[in-house]
Each structure stands twice: as structure tokens, then as C-alpha cells.
Design an enzyme around this catalytic site. Structure first.
Site, mmCIF file in Angstrom:
data_model
loop_
_atom_site.group_PDB
_atom_site.id
_atom_site.type_symbol
_atom_site.label_atom_id
_atom_site.label_comp_id
_atom_site.label_asym_id
_atom_site.label_seq_id
_atom_site.Cartn_x
_atom_site.Cartn_y
_atom_site.Cartn_z
ATOM 1 N N ALA A 35 42.186 48.846 39.812
ATOM 2 C CA ALA A 35 42.816 49.185 38.533
ATOM 3 C C ALA A 35 41.781 49.731 37.565
ATOM 4 C CB ALA A 35 43.483 47.951 37.933
ATOM 5 N N ASP A 36 42.135 50.840 36.897
ATOM 6 C CA ASP A 36 41.259 51.366 35.840
ATOM 7 C C ASP A 36 41.775 50.871 34.491
ATOM 8 O OD1 ASP A 36 43.465 52.970 35.146
ATOM 9 O OD2 ASP A 36 42.643 54.757 36.114
ATOM 10 N N SER A 37 41.139 51.293 33.419
ATOM 11 C CA SER A 37 41.498 50.768 32.090
ATOM 12 C C SER A 37 42.936 51.098 31.711
ATOM 13 C CB SER A 37 40.526 51.280 31.030
ATOM 14 O OG SER A 37 40.518 52.688 31.011
#
Length: 79
Positions: A35-37
Site C-alpha cells: 500500500a502507498d500513501s
């Protein structure tokens, strides 16, 4: 009725398109699930809506594992 843990895992699985079997309390949302931001922000919104709670940005930044998410939600629900 599904437990908080089951609901959180369902939401994470759906939001990040990951098999539920790959998610447990020790799973790191960014490192293990990729997961990215933006993913994390969308995940927090989905959790807020599901549980009718508010997760402030500072707390969201300190949450790394699925277990921490579950604990934070359980704590917020008791208030």
C-alpha cells in the site's frame, strides 16, 4: 456478527485487492501488502465510514500493521 478484526481484514482485502488469507494482525500494510500513501488514505476513509469513527491523520501515520488498525478501532469504539 463479524468481529472488528474480520471487518477490518475484509475492508483491507477489498481496498488493496489482496486475498484475505494473506492478511493477519502482524501484516504490515505498506511493506507486506504494497500500500502507498494514497492507498492508506483511502483505507482509513473506508474504515472511518464502516465503523463510524474518526481517525486523525497523526494516528493514521503511526499505524503500520493490521493489528494496530484493529486496536485503534477497538479503542475508538469504546470512547
Amino acid at each position: 456478527m463479524a468481529s472488528t478484526e474480520e471487518k477490518v481484514i475484509d475492508i483491507i482485502s477489498e481496498q488493496l485487492n489482496v486475498d484475505k488469507e494473506k492478511i493477519n494482525r502482524e501484516t504490515d500494510i505498506a511493506n507486506d501488502l504494497g500500500a502507498d500513501s494514497l492507498d492508506i488514505a483511502e483505507l482509513m476513509i473506508a474504515l472511518e465510514e464502516q465503523f463510524d469513527i474518526n481517525i486523525d491523520e497523526e494516528n493514521a501515520q503511526n499505524v503500520n500493521t493490521v493489528g494496530q488498525v484493529i486496536d485503534h478501532i477497538n479503542s475508538a469504539l469504546k470512547q
